[in-house]
Enzyme design. Sequence first.
Site, PDB file in Angstrom:
ATOM      1  N   LYS A 149       0.857  -1.205   0.000  1.00 33.06           N
ATOM      2  CA  LYS A 149       0.000   0.000   0.000  1.00 33.06           C
ATOM      3  C   LYS A 149       0.891   1.254   0.000  1.00 33.06           C
ATOM      4  CE  LYS A 149      -1.775   1.585   4.027  1.00 33.06           C
ATOM      5  NZ  LYS A 149      -1.490   2.996   4.349  1.00 33.06           N
ATOM      6  N   ASN A 150       1.880   1.281   0.891  1.00 28.00           N
ATOM      7  CA  ASN A 150       2.658   2.510   1.061  1.00 28.00           C
ATOM      8  C   ASN A 150       3.709   2.722  -0.019  1.00 28.00           C
ATOM      9  OD1 ASN A 150       1.041   2.996   3.207  1.00 28.00           O
ATOM     10  ND2 ASN A 150       2.552   2.470   4.766  1.00 28.00           N
TER      11      ASN A 150
ATOM     12  N   ARG B 229      -8.828  -0.574   4.229  1.00 33.07           N
ATOM     13  CA  ARG B 229      -7.953   0.449   3.635  1.00 33.07           C
ATOM     14  C   ARG B 229      -6.593  -0.129   3.322  1.00 33.07           C
ATOM     15  NH1 ARG B 229      -7.845   6.228   6.421  1.00 33.07           N
ATOM     16  NH2 ARG B 229      -6.372   6.316   4.697  1.00 33.07           N
TER      17      ARG B 229
ATOM     18  N   ARG C 223      -0.326  14.884  12.570  1.00 38.09           N
ATOM     19  CA  ARG C 223       0.271  14.571  11.265  1.00 38.09           C
ATOM     20  C   ARG C 223       0.324  15.818  10.365  1.00 38.09           C
ATOM     21  NH1 ARG C 223      -1.715   8.886   9.212  1.00 38.09           N
ATOM     22  NH2 ARG C 223       0.192   9.026   8.000  1.00 38.09           N
TER      23      ARG C 223
HETATM   24  C1  EPZ Z   1       3.953   7.117   6.164  1.00 43.49           C
HETATM   25  O1  EPZ Z   1       3.142   8.158   6.679  1.00 43.49           O
HETATM   26  C2  EPZ Z   1       3.049   5.897   6.090  1.00 43.49           C
HETATM   27  N1  EPZ Z   1       1.931   6.157   5.188  1.00 43.49           N
HETATM   28  C3  EPZ Z   1       2.522   5.554   7.487  1.00 43.49           C
HETATM   29  O2  EPZ Z   1       1.766   4.349   7.377  1.00 43.49           O
HETATM   30  C4  EPZ Z   1       3.721   5.297   8.413  1.00 43.49           C
HETATM   31  O3  EPZ Z   1       3.253   5.054   9.715  1.00 43.49           O
HETATM   32  C5  EPZ Z   1       4.650   6.512   8.406  1.00 43.49           C
HETATM   33  O4  EPZ Z   1       5.050   6.819   7.045  1.00 43.49           O
HETATM   34  C6  EPZ Z   1       5.902   6.282   9.241  1.00 43.49           C
HETATM   35  O5  EPZ Z   1       6.585   5.172   8.761  1.00 43.49           O
HETATM   36  C7  EPZ Z   1       2.137   6.076   3.847  1.00 43.49           C
HETATM   37  O6  EPZ Z   1       3.236   5.809   3.390  1.00 43.49           O
HETATM   38  C8  EPZ Z   1       0.943   6.336   2.974  1.00 43.49           C
HETATM   39  P1  EPZ Z   1       5.923  10.566   8.261  1.00 43.49           P
HETATM   40  P2  EPZ Z   1       3.705   9.679   6.684  1.00 43.49           P
HETATM   41  O7  EPZ Z   1       5.840  11.806   7.440  1.00 43.49           O
HETATM   42  O8  EPZ Z   1       4.484   9.942   5.457  1.00 43.49           O
HETATM   43  C9  EPZ Z   1       5.631  13.803  11.734  1.00 43.49           C
HETATM   44  C10 EPZ Z   1      -0.061   2.912   7.716  1.00 43.49           C
HETATM   45  O9  EPZ Z   1      -0.546   2.406   8.743  1.00 43.49           O
HETATM   46  N2  EPZ Z   1       5.652  14.769  10.632  1.00 43.49           N
HETATM   47  O10 EPZ Z   1       7.170   9.763   8.228  1.00 43.49           O
HETATM   48  O11 EPZ Z   1       2.573  10.576   7.014  1.00 43.49           O
HETATM   49  C11 EPZ Z   1       4.334  13.009  11.729  1.00 43.49           C
HETATM   50  O12 EPZ Z   1       3.322  13.732  12.408  1.00 43.49           O
HETATM   51  C12 EPZ Z   1       0.368   4.379   7.718  1.00 43.49           C
HETATM   52  O13 EPZ Z   1       0.119   2.302   6.628  1.00 43.49           O
HETATM   53  C13 EPZ Z   1       5.696  16.122  10.944  1.00 43.49           C
HETATM   54  O14 EPZ Z   1       5.729  16.504  12.109  1.00 43.49           O
HETATM   55  O15 EPZ Z   1       4.699   9.608   7.936  1.00 43.49           O
HETATM   56  C14 EPZ Z   1       4.704  11.750  12.443  1.00 43.49           C
HETATM   57  O16 EPZ Z   1       4.659  11.982  13.837  1.00 43.49           O
HETATM   58  C15 EPZ Z   1       0.087   5.060   9.054  1.00 43.49           C
HETATM   59  N3  EPZ Z   1       5.694  17.018   9.923  1.00 43.49           N
HETATM   60  C16 EPZ Z   1       6.156  11.518  11.997  1.00 43.49           C
HETATM   61  O17 EPZ Z   1       6.631  12.799  11.532  1.00 43.49           O
HETATM   62  C17 EPZ Z   1       5.673  16.626   8.605  1.00 43.49           C
HETATM   63  O18 EPZ Z   1       5.705  17.497   7.707  1.00 43.49           O
HETATM   64  C18 EPZ Z   1       6.286  10.496  10.875  1.00 43.49           C
HETATM   65  O19 EPZ Z   1       5.558  10.971   9.769  1.00 43.49           O
HETATM   66  C19 EPZ Z   1       5.631  15.245   8.318  1.00 43.49           C
HETATM   67  C20 EPZ Z   1       5.623  14.331   9.349  1.00 43.49           C
END
Ligand code: EPZ
Length: 416
Positions: A22-23, A395, A121
């Site tokens: 998915k990701n 999902r 997020r």
């Molecule tokens: C991706 O989300 C995945 N989703 C998530 O999988 C996964 O948990 C996550 O990466 C971490 O590995 C997809 O790939 C579609 P991040 P993403 O940006 O890109 C903070 C699942 O269950 N952050 O690495 O949104 C954020 O709030 C899903 O399949 C900021 O603060 O994750 C979080 O605490 C859930 N500012 C942390 O960083 C930003 O601009 C990690 O977020 C971006 C992120």
Amino acid sequence: MDTFVIEGGNPLRGTIRVSGSKNAVLPIMAATLMTADITEIDNVPNLRDVQTMSKLLTHLGADVRFTHRRLFINTRKVRSWEAPYDLVRTMRASVLVMGALLGRFGKARVSLPGGCAIGARPIDLHLKHLSALGVEISLKDGYVHLQAKHAPKSTVRLAYPSVGATENLMMYAASLSRRTVIAGAAREPEIDDLAAFLTAAGAKITARRGHVEVSGADRLAGVQHRVIPDRIEAGTFAAAAALTRGDLHLAGARPDHLGAVLKKISDAGARVEEEPDGVRIVARNRPRSLTLTTMPYPGFPTDMQAQFMALTSVGDGTSVITETVFENRFMHAAELSRMGANIAIDGRVAVIKGVRDLKGAPVTVSDLRAGAALVLAGLAAKGRSVVHRVYHLDRGYESMEKKLKSVGASIARRRN
Ligand code: EPZ
């Protein structure tokens, strides 16, 4: 809303084929917007999130067809650069079109995604680093307005290895003829898969240990691409095998994407055998207690944290789980406690005192991976569990109940 009815106690035995990731497929689908061509993506899982991303691409003017795990995406007629609120709010990954639309049109208008069950997020890192690459950004009426201008810099260093920010930056950089360096980038296998796709389409991308170099092209070509297997789906079923003391072959799983997870499965006492076409998990005894901390890849994945809370809830001692990636990703703990688990939460730390058995109960899913944890707990519990709001599971897990039933689980979907 559909529910799963589960009679617990059956060990999982047999073979499950792992679906496409998915990701990995979601950012690649967004990246097709940069080609104005026809792209064929293979090994695509049939998931609600894939359907939502298809709807967004169609809204932008693409023609999207999905058949037998293949997506055919024709982006020739894409004319819009706006991702509307009603689509973005149903799936935050819609923000991944930002970098691609900037690359295609030099501008984009994307609804702010808002938070979700596991945290606020924000997308501040996406915007901060796109701006460093010369993109003018303004926020108005809940939308982000982006306009590409000449970039003063060609190197950005991420303060945190955000997966989505890395992907948006890679896509935008793939449209710039000069070389762009993204330092401190995310290192997940899904990043490598996107890099492989963009390179096949005409950009030159190297990604190594969080250092990404991109030499873009002003027009990318449509290509054929096969998506990597879903390491979180594979990890989820590996935990299910350990929890039910089963013997499960995960066909198509890539052990090299599952290092930290398989290490913890082995620490819990299960036998892990790497095979030519996947991984085999054999468990005979009650899981051993564990200590684990979620980290960006290659650390233990946050997307596997809930499933391991279910596993350790019947462990032979006290386990400690620390969640460092999201600020509110323990909602499954309360539902597991209703099944008899003994879990104490203190901020980002969960202390789980293993009990001998969980008891089946009606439970409600709050988010995708919490749902996976509740299904796993139901498979191991004594008696019947009814899992409500399984649309969260649809999902991210393709035919989850069918796959589990094929290896001996007593699980049925009840359509309400
Ligand atoms: C991706 O989300 C995945 N989703 C998530 O999988 C996964 O948990 C996550 O990466 C971490 O590995 C997809 O790939 C579609 P991040 P993403 O940006 O890109 C903070 C699942 O269950 N952050 O690495 O949104 C954020 O709030 C899903 O399949 C900021 O603060 O994750 C979080 O605490 C859930 N500012 C942390 O960083 C930003 O601009 C990690 O977020 C971006 C992120």
